[in-house]
Structures are given as C-alpha cells and as structure tokens.
Write a protein that holds these residues in place. Structure first.
Motif, short mmCIF file in Angstrom:
data_model
loop_
_atom_site.label_atom_id
_atom_site.label_comp_id
_atom_site.label_asym_id
_atom_site.label_seq_id
_atom_site.Cartn_x
_atom_site.Cartn_y
_atom_site.Cartn_z
N MET A 157 34.95 1.50 -52.05
CA MET A 157 36.04 1.19 -53.04
C MET A 157 37.30 1.97 -52.32
O MET A 157 37.55 2.77 -51.57
CB MET A 157 35.59 2.03 -54.23
CG MET A 157 35.77 3.63 -54.45
SD MET A 157 35.44 4.40 -55.64
CE MET A 157 33.95 4.16 -56.18
N GLN A 158 38.41 1.44 -52.75
CA GLN A 158 39.76 1.88 -52.40
C GLN A 158 39.93 3.58 -53.19
O GLN A 158 39.56 3.51 -54.49
CB GLN A 158 40.89 1.13 -52.77
CG GLN A 158 40.95 -0.19 -52.01
CD GLN A 158 42.20 -1.14 -52.28
OE1 GLN A 158 42.70 -1.01 -53.09
NE2 GLN A 158 42.31 -1.95 -51.20
N THR A 159 40.74 4.30 -52.56
CA THR A 159 41.03 5.56 -53.05
C THR A 159 42.64 6.01 -52.61
O THR A 159 43.00 5.35 -51.87
CB THR A 159 40.13 6.57 -52.29
OG1 THR A 159 40.54 6.62 -50.93
CG2 THR A 159 38.76 6.21 -52.47
N GLU A 160 42.99 6.76 -53.60
CA GLU A 160 44.43 7.37 -53.07
C GLU A 160 44.50 8.99 -53.46
O GLU A 160 44.93 9.46 -54.50
CB GLU A 160 45.39 6.66 -54.16
CG GLU A 160 45.53 5.17 -54.00
CD GLU A 160 46.57 4.69 -55.01
OE1 GLU A 160 47.22 5.50 -55.71
OE2 GLU A 160 47.00 3.15 -55.05
N ARG B 50 43.66 15.46 -48.87
CA ARG B 50 43.20 14.74 -47.90
C ARG B 50 43.37 15.53 -46.53
O ARG B 50 42.82 15.05 -45.47
CB ARG B 50 44.12 13.58 -47.69
CG ARG B 50 43.40 12.27 -48.61
CD ARG B 50 44.06 10.88 -48.17
NE ARG B 50 45.42 10.97 -47.65
CZ ARG B 50 46.39 10.47 -48.60
NH1 ARG B 50 46.12 10.33 -49.59
NH2 ARG B 50 47.61 10.41 -48.15
N ASP C 249 36.78 11.55 -49.65
CA ASP C 249 37.45 10.36 -49.52
C ASP C 249 36.43 9.30 -48.72
O ASP C 249 36.31 8.34 -49.12
CB ASP C 249 38.73 10.38 -48.65
CG ASP C 249 39.45 9.31 -48.83
OD1 ASP C 249 39.63 8.57 -49.64
OD2 ASP C 249 39.96 8.70 -47.50
N ARG D 248 34.75 6.01 -50.46
CA ARG D 248 34.84 4.71 -49.79
C ARG D 248 33.83 3.84 -49.26
O ARG D 248 33.70 2.64 -49.46
CB ARG D 248 35.86 4.75 -48.56
CG ARG D 248 37.33 5.21 -49.04
CD ARG D 248 38.25 5.41 -47.70
NE ARG D 248 39.66 5.54 -47.98
CZ ARG D 248 40.40 4.70 -48.27
NH1 ARG D 248 40.29 3.40 -47.97
NH2 ARG D 248 41.78 4.98 -48.37
N TYR E 183 33.11 7.64 -60.35
CA TYR E 183 34.54 7.38 -61.04
C TYR E 183 35.32 8.42 -61.64
O TYR E 183 36.47 8.59 -61.23
CB TYR E 183 34.20 6.09 -61.72
CG TYR E 183 35.55 5.63 -62.40
CD1 TYR E 183 36.30 4.70 -61.16
CD2 TYR E 183 36.20 5.74 -63.47
CE1 TYR E 183 37.45 3.95 -61.49
CE2 TYR E 183 37.57 5.11 -63.77
CZ TYR E 183 38.08 4.01 -62.65
OH TYR E 183 39.36 3.63 -63.01
N LYS F 131 36.51 10.52 -58.62
CA LYS F 131 37.63 9.84 -57.96
C LYS F 131 38.94 10.00 -58.52
O LYS F 131 39.84 10.41 -57.84
CB LYS F 131 37.15 8.32 -57.91
CG LYS F 131 38.34 7.65 -57.16
CD LYS F 131 37.82 5.90 -57.40
CE LYS F 131 38.93 5.03 -56.76
NZ LYS F 131 40.19 4.99 -57.45
N GLU G 52 42.37 12.05 -57.33
CA GLU G 52 43.58 11.17 -57.31
C GLU G 52 44.76 11.87 -58.04
O GLU G 52 45.98 11.28 -58.18
CB GLU G 52 43.28 9.85 -57.67
CG GLU G 52 42.37 9.11 -56.54
CD GLU G 52 42.26 7.59 -56.97
OE1 GLU G 52 41.91 6.94 -56.19
OE2 GLU G 52 42.09 7.29 -58.15
#
Length: 406
Positions: free
Chosen positions: A1-4, A10, A19, A23, A53, A56, A60
């Motif tokens: 999955m995409q992450t920010e 980070r 992260d 992903r 989720y 995540k 984020e």
C-alpha cells in the motif's frame, strides 16, 4: 500500500521500519479469517487489516484517540495473521511500533495505568511474585471464582541433576514459570541429563524482557535483555552450544534479541549471537536419539495445545506432536489449533472478558476427543487453560520426564 508517513518519523529507524511493513501489505484480507478477536467481535477494526489501517493513519498524522488505543489493546499479538499472510507482513512488529506511538499521545485511565505498572513491577521478578502466589494459595478457598482460577496449585520440582562435564546448554529459568510451575525446568534438566547433556541455569539471568517490553516499558524490557546477555556471555564463550527456553513465549522474545538491540552498539553483536543460540525444547529433543527415555506414553491420550508463540511466533509447527507420538503417547486432533487460547502474555489480565471467551473455545476444542490430559509449551497458556477445565494441564516436558506424576 502507498504511505505518507510523517517526515519526522521517516527519519527514525522505527519510522522507516513501519513504512516498509505498511508498504508490504496489499490489504488482501486473508489475515482476517484467522484473527481470533475478529472472529469474536466481527469488527474490521478489531482485525489485522483494520488495525494496520489505523496505525497507518496515525503515523501519517491523524491524531490517535482512546478508541484507537482500545482497538490496538484488544490485539492478542498471537501472530496467526503473520502465518496466513501471503505478503510476509511483519504485523506484530508494526503493532509494537503503533502501540508505542499511540500510548505516547493518548492518556490511559488511572486503573489501566496502575494495573500495567503493577504487572511490570511484579511479574518479571520471582522474588516479588513468589510471596503473592504463596498468599493466593493460602486464601484460595475464599477468593472469587475468576481470581481463584489464576492461582496455580503447588507442585514439587523434584531432584535436579548436577552437571557432569558433558555437552552443555544454558537454560532460561524465567520468571512466572520458575515459581508457579518449578517442575517444568527441573523436568527439562532431568530429561537432558538422560540424553547426556548438562543444563545450566545462570542465577543472574531473569525475565526475558517480554512483559515490560510489550506493556510499553521498553527501557525496562531492553534492560532485562542486556542483563541476560551479560549473564550468559561467559558460558557462551566457554562453549555452551544452545540456550534452552522452556516457555515458548519467552523463546519467541529471546530469538528476537538481535532485532530489539540491533541499534545498540554495545550489545548488537552479542544479542544476535544469543538469538541464534536460542532453542525451544522441541528443537533440541527432535534432533536427539530419544531411546534413553523409553516409551513413557504407554498409549496415554494427550491433547497438545500449540501456543501461538510456538507455532506463529517461532514458526515451529507440528514439532511437539511427533515427539509425543515417538514416545508412545496418542495425540488427539484439536480443531482450529491455530487459534489463540486467550493467554497471550498479560492479555488474560488486561482483557479478561475476551480472554475468557477464547479460553472456553480452546478448551472445547482440546477436549473434543476426550483426552486424559492437556499438554502445552508455554507457562501462560498452561495457567490460563488450567483455570477453565477439570482436565489436567501440564507442560509437555513433564509427560516425558515422569508421566506418573500428572
């Protein structure tokens, strides 16, 4: 999955680790089918995919709430989802990171804070725990049913053989196991002695660190790991060939010492060495000629409960049952053997209602083929299950040592 993931996260080792784990997840949902809490509650947020989720979103930048904390608390960290996951998502590690991040930002009710502090202050220390167990046994008849079920019956450990200068392995005495069920460690020493192996307990070693670490007192947990490494190191340098860990929950943690201390320049190398030497008794006995043990089973019917820390945490599946079969026991079929019994470290204390439901389901599965005895490989599971059944519950090493005592 995409992450920010937040930039400041980070830049940290844990943020980078989280992260990468996120992903790897493709949100396929295979994990949901094997999650015990999802099966009980039917809430996506109380399953691995929903918890992933939530973590995540928090990493984020979304502010965590008490609701977020509660969903993460209800996770058993049984790791059945990791066994099921086709993408190799390291869910348990992600939950460790997520819980730590959330707990730093969400205040717990005073009752939860107090309970967690008491568990961290007492459970890892045998000298503190032993008097409470002694007192519990004295007043057991007058305790409420739920509390009475948690008091282990007294047992004699029996004779421990003296080292005879043969092959040598270290043993982790542990915290709860050493005072609640001392026969387990003594049985391991007697069994290995019959196989020509000296089992050595180093007095300075203690709790594996799991209790504090998983209750988010990371420094206390890491300190326990460092203490054990220091205690064992002279024996390792002088030729100890393995570290036997009779409680599978502790074994799962010791096997992760290298990861937990990877960023400690003073301990990283030795921690990795200790992790590589850690062995479950099934790994040791499964590789030995067991003819010296005879055939202690004599057809006795045994239901083996495979702890989550053994089959999912250490990824050791169907390792005990073949040993029991070789030694004359008849192992019964246990439906849904992959599901957690509800013990899960301190979970049965912090989440008693869910733990009770899971135990009832597990006991029904274990007793479905009318065994004479239930055997397990973890002290937490042993005590938890014993509180919910009239069938004797023992560590499987006790059966091999002297089946007549149980």
């Amino acid at each position: 999955m995409q992450t920010e993931i937040l930039p400041e996260l980070r830049r940290t080792p844990e943020g980078q680790e989280a992260d990468a784990i996120l992903r790897a997840c493709v949100h396929c949902g295979f994990c949901t089918a094997t999650c015990p809490t999802y099966q009980l509650l039917g809430d996506e947020l109380d399953g691995p995919r929903g918890r992933i989720y939530q973590i995540k979103l928090v990493l984020e930048g979304q502010a965590p709430t008490r609701v977020t904390q509660s969903h993460l608390d209800r996770c058993l960290t049984c790791r059945a989802c990791e066994t099921t996951c086709p993408s190799g998502v390291r869910y348990a590690r992600l939950v460790d990171i997520g819980r730590h991040y959330v707990d730093a930002r969400v205040d717990r009710p005073w009752s939860e804070r107090w309970l967690r502090r008491m568990l961290i202050a007492i459970v890892p220390y045998p000298r503190r725990l032993a008097p409470l167990i002694w007192l519990g046994r004295r007043v057991r008849p007058w305790l409420p049913d739920a509390l009475r079920a948690k008091v282990p019956a007294p047992q004699a450990a029996g004779r421990r053989p003296q080292p005879a200068g043969r092959r040598r392995m270290l043993a982790l005495a542990g915290c709860v196991q050493s005072v609640a069920t001392p026969r387990t460690n003594a049985a391991a020493a007697r069994l290995l002695s019959r196989l020509g192996i000296d089992l050595i307990e180093v007095p300075e070693a203690g709790c594996c660190g799991a209790v504090a670490y998983h209750l988010d007192d990371r420094e206390a947990g890491l300190a326990a790991m460092r203490r054990n490494i220091d205690a064992w190191w002279p024996e390792i340098e002088s030729g100890a060939e393995a570290i036997l860990v009779n409680a599978s929950g502790c074994g799962a943690m010791v096997k992760e010492y290298g990861e937990r201390l990877a960023h400690d320049p003073n301990y990283a190398e030795r921690a990795a060495r200790v992790a590589a030497l850690a062995r479950d008794p099934a790994e040791v006995l499964g590789a030995e000629d067991l003819s010296a043990l005879g055939v202690p089973g004599a057809g006795r019917r045994v239901a083996f409960q495979a702890p989550c820390s053994l089959q999912h945490g250490q990824q050791l599946k169907q390792v005990v049952e073949p040993i029991l079969d070789r030694l004359g026991f008849v192992t019964t079929v246990v439906p849904e053997a992959h599901l957690c019994c509800g013990s899960a470290g301190t979970y049965s204390i912090t989440q008693p209602e869910l733990a009770g439901q899971l135990r009832a389901n597990k006991v029904a599965a274990l007793e479905s083929e009318a065994p004479e005895i239930i055997a397990t490989a973890n002290i937490g599971c042993q005590l938890h299950l014993a509180g919910g059944t009239q069938t004797p519950v023992v560590h499987w090493l006790e059966l091999l040592d002297d089946p007549g005592t149980v």
